[in-house]
Design an enzyme around this catalytic site. Structure first.
Site, PDB file in Angstrom:
ATOM      1  N   ARG A 151       0.851  -1.188   0.000  1.00  0.00           N
ATOM      2  CA  ARG A 151       0.000   0.000   0.000  1.00  0.00           C
ATOM      3  C   ARG A 151       0.888   1.239   0.000  1.00  0.00           C
ATOM      4  NH1 ARG A 151      -3.101   2.903   4.501  1.00  0.00           N
ATOM      5  NH2 ARG A 151      -4.635   4.134   3.359  1.00  0.00           N
ATOM      6  N   HIS A 197      -3.170  10.909   0.332  1.00  0.00           N
ATOM      7  CA  HIS A 197      -2.953  10.467   1.705  1.00  0.00           C
ATOM      8  C   HIS A 197      -2.524  11.692   2.522  1.00  0.00           C
ATOM      9  CE1 HIS A 197      -1.946   6.883   4.373  1.00  0.00           C
ATOM     10  NE2 HIS A 197      -1.488   7.902   5.074  1.00  0.00           N
ATOM     11  N   GLU A 243      -8.519   8.568   5.515  1.00  0.00           N
ATOM     12  CA  GLU A 243      -8.905   9.126   6.816  1.00  0.00           C
ATOM     13  C   GLU A 243      -9.377  10.577   6.738  1.00  0.00           C
ATOM     14  OE1 GLU A 243      -5.696   8.408   9.564  1.00  0.00           O
ATOM     15  OE2 GLU A 243      -6.067   6.257   9.622  1.00  0.00           O
ATOM     16  N   ASN A 379      -8.610   1.239   8.769  1.00  0.00           N
ATOM     17  CA  ASN A 379      -7.364   1.478   9.506  1.00  0.00           C
ATOM     18  C   ASN A 379      -7.671   1.296  10.992  1.00  0.00           C
ATOM     19  OD1 ASN A 379      -6.449   2.214   6.984  1.00  0.00           O
ATOM     20  ND2 ASN A 379      -6.276   4.387   7.440  1.00  0.00           N
ATOM     21  N   TYR A 381      -6.401   0.431  14.975  1.00  0.00           N
ATOM     22  CA  TYR A 381      -5.309   0.365  15.936  1.00  0.00           C
ATOM     23  C   TYR A 381      -5.781  -0.061  17.326  1.00  0.00           C
ATOM     24  CZ  TYR A 381      -2.535   2.526  12.305  1.00  0.00           C
ATOM     25  OH  TYR A 381      -1.888   2.758  11.114  1.00  0.00           O
ATOM     26  N   GLU A 452      -4.647  -0.562   7.360  1.00  0.00           N
ATOM     27  CA  GLU A 452      -3.607  -0.240   8.329  1.00  0.00           C
ATOM     28  C   GLU A 452      -3.897  -0.983   9.626  1.00  0.00           C
ATOM     29  OE1 GLU A 452      -2.883   3.913   9.098  1.00  0.00           O
ATOM     30  OE2 GLU A 452      -2.981   4.449   6.974  1.00  0.00           O
TER      31      GLU A 452
END
Length: 544
Positions: A151, A197, A243, A379, A381, A452
């Site tokens: 990516r 991005h 995002e 994404n 986390y 991600e």
């Protein structure tokens, strides 16, 4: 006969329970119903390390590492055929060459300079890890990992220095990405390409305010079309914007990088620019998606989607107001993007709480937005508890209009998962599983890539010895497989990050990369223990 009667009685009992449940549910506010109906505990999957546990600094690395070395841990071959296993980075965070090869300035060149007093590693920002000159070496490092996809993103400022066709196309920039894409393919790695991005040409911001101005959509479309024409014969996966909600809130609600000019927002936390910005992001996404699907997709046989930051919200307590707050935060984060993309409009709760500060889509725009993503990039986390907060002035780092705050501890003092001692983050893979199931149910099981997933090594003495990251990645790969086994359409997993990346205010302090960059020795790329483990996992050599 007795068996049949017993079975019949059980069925009658289940029917009565179902009726009671739906009667009770009908008395629960709509926002809370979404949370309750989506709540599901994974069955037959080893997710013990992700449960809500007592707050502790002792991390269950040993139990996870023991599990990943067992026959129960899902190997690569157990994933669907064609599944993408990769890693990622972005042009903004690794490329460097800020004033080389005809590149124009991006908005982040300006932001970092303007905030040099609060940013770490500002001196490293122009060169970063010099990927611009060392891309061939970096592709070889990627090949050693055994990944089948990478990516990456393209710098708009390198392709169009002032952001416009009229201002000229920078052929050196075009050539660079041609060379990078070809190098990846020649080494068996499929490029998964981001159109934007975080960064875009500074000239567009200086000229008319950038994405705060609707007119930028035309220039974004021109830029996207150039990419489709130039690279679409080889690139089969495109993400339009990464995002968008993070940019909207961090810059135009929290004003972390001193970008916002919304004085009312600063004074009262009643904000407008954040909604304007994200609205234009969505129009730009839908415009590029329509262009690709109508003009290029049939010939090039690729797909287009977008990526968003995500995290599961769990009620802070059993109080109804906290249950409703958890769903409200999901609507204000994920729903802000996904409802327009799948349903053509913003969530009703946002319309109610934001009012006329929330822009409206035209009928034509709603039609263009609905179904504008072939896939969703997730994404992930960590996750948080959600607590109701009626006073917006007490909300610091959540959407002020959501009237809810994210918390690390719940009302009983417990955390989600465990607190990782080397990053400071809570590790909660069950949140990834639950989020994937939530998207499946709410948006009719779209194709998903985990674009991600990773953890920093901020507090680690030796960044090469990152066993805590192995535990983190293994637990989330397992959660991904659990979701797939339960019918979620996940088609890829990308570990963040391939190389140490410039993480804005934190600079390079997070040591995010599979390859650690030695800034004291010619920017040497050094494989971490996680890189070595990931290679073994991807080559089915994990237990040898």
């Amino acid at each position: 006969m007795q068996q049949m009667e017993t079975l019949s009685s059980l069925r009658n009992f289940e029917t009565i329970l179902s009726i009671i449940f739906f009667v009770l549910l009908s008395n629960v506010p709509d926002p809370a119903q979404g949370y309750l109906l989506s709540k599901k505990n994974p069955n037959l999957h080893h997710l013990s390390a992700s449960k809500i546990v007592e707050a502790t600094t002792t991390n269950p690395y040993d139990s996870i590492l023991e599990f990943l070395n067992s026959s129960s841990f899902p190997n690569r071959a157990s994933f669907p055929q064609g599944f993408l296993f990769g890693s990622g980075s972005s042009a903004l965070q690794i490329e460097g060459g800020c004033d080389e090869g005809g590149r124009g300035l991006g908005i982040w060149d300006d932001i970092v300079i303007q905030n040099k007093d609060i940013y770490l590693d500002v001196d490293k920002f122009p060169l970063k890890i010099d990927h611009y000159k060392r891309y061939k070496e970096d592709v070889q490092h990627l090949k050693k990992l055994g990944i089948n996809s990478y990516r990456m993103s393209i710098s708009w400022s390198r392709i169009m220095p002032d952001g416009t066709l009229k201002g000229g196309i920078n052929q050196e920039g075009v050539n660079f990405y041609n060379n990078l894409i070809n190098e990846l393919l020649e080494n068996g790695i499929e490029p998964f390409v981001g159109i934007m991005h975080f960064d875009y040409p500074l000239a567009l911001k200086q000229k008319f305010g950038g994405f705060l101005n609707r007119s930028i959509v035309k220039y974004y479309k021109d830029y996207s079309e150039l990419l489709f024409k130039t690279y679409g014969d080889r690139v089969k996966h495109w993400t339009t914007i990464n995002e968008a909600e993070v940019t909207a809130m961090f810059h135009f609600m929290f004003n972390l990088d001193k970008v916002s000019t919304d004085q009312t927002c600063k004074n009262t936390k009643i904000c407008t620019q954040a909604y304007t910005l994200l609205h234009n992001f969505l129009i730009a996404h839908a415009t590029a998606s329509k262009l690709y699907t109508t003009k290029f997709q049939e010939i090039q046989r690729g797909e287009i989607g977008l990526a968003l930051s995500s995290g599961r919200y769990v009620p802070y307590s059993s109080k109804l107001e906290d249950v409703v707050a958890a769903q409200r935060l999901m609507d204000f984060y994920w729903g802000w993007i996904l409802d327009p993309v799948f349903h053509g409009d913003y969530p009703q709760i946002m319309k109610k709480l934001v009012g006329n500060r929330l822009p409206k889509f035209t009928k034509k725009e709603k039609h263009m937005l609905k179904g504008s993503a072939n896939f969703i990039g997730v994404n992930y986390y960590t996750s948080h508890f959600a607590r109701h907060e009626s006073n917006r002035t007490k909300i610091m780092y959540d959407n002020f209009d959501a009237l809810a705050v994210s918390e690390d501890f719940n009302a009983e003092g417990k955390t989600l998962g465990y607190k990782d001692q080397y990053s400071g983050s809570n590790v909660y893979p069950e949140g990834l599983y639950n989020m994937l199931v939530y998207i499946k149910k709410k948006y009719k099981n779209p194709k998903i890539y985990i674009t991600e997933n990773g953890i920093s090594s901020t507090k680690i003495p030796n960044p090469l010895k990152d066993e805590h990251r192995i535990a983190y990645i293994a637990a989330h790969i397992n959660a991904t497989k659990a979701a797939i086994d339960d019918g979620v359409n996940v088609q890829g997993y990308f570990l963040w990050a391939a190389f140490d990346t410039y993480e804005f205010q934190a600079g390079y302090s997070g040591n995010w990369g599979l390859y650690h960059i030695d800034f004291n020795n010619n920017l040497n790329r050094l494989p971490t223990d996680t890189a070595i483990w990931y290679k073994k996992y991807l080559t089915n050599d994990i237990r040898n």
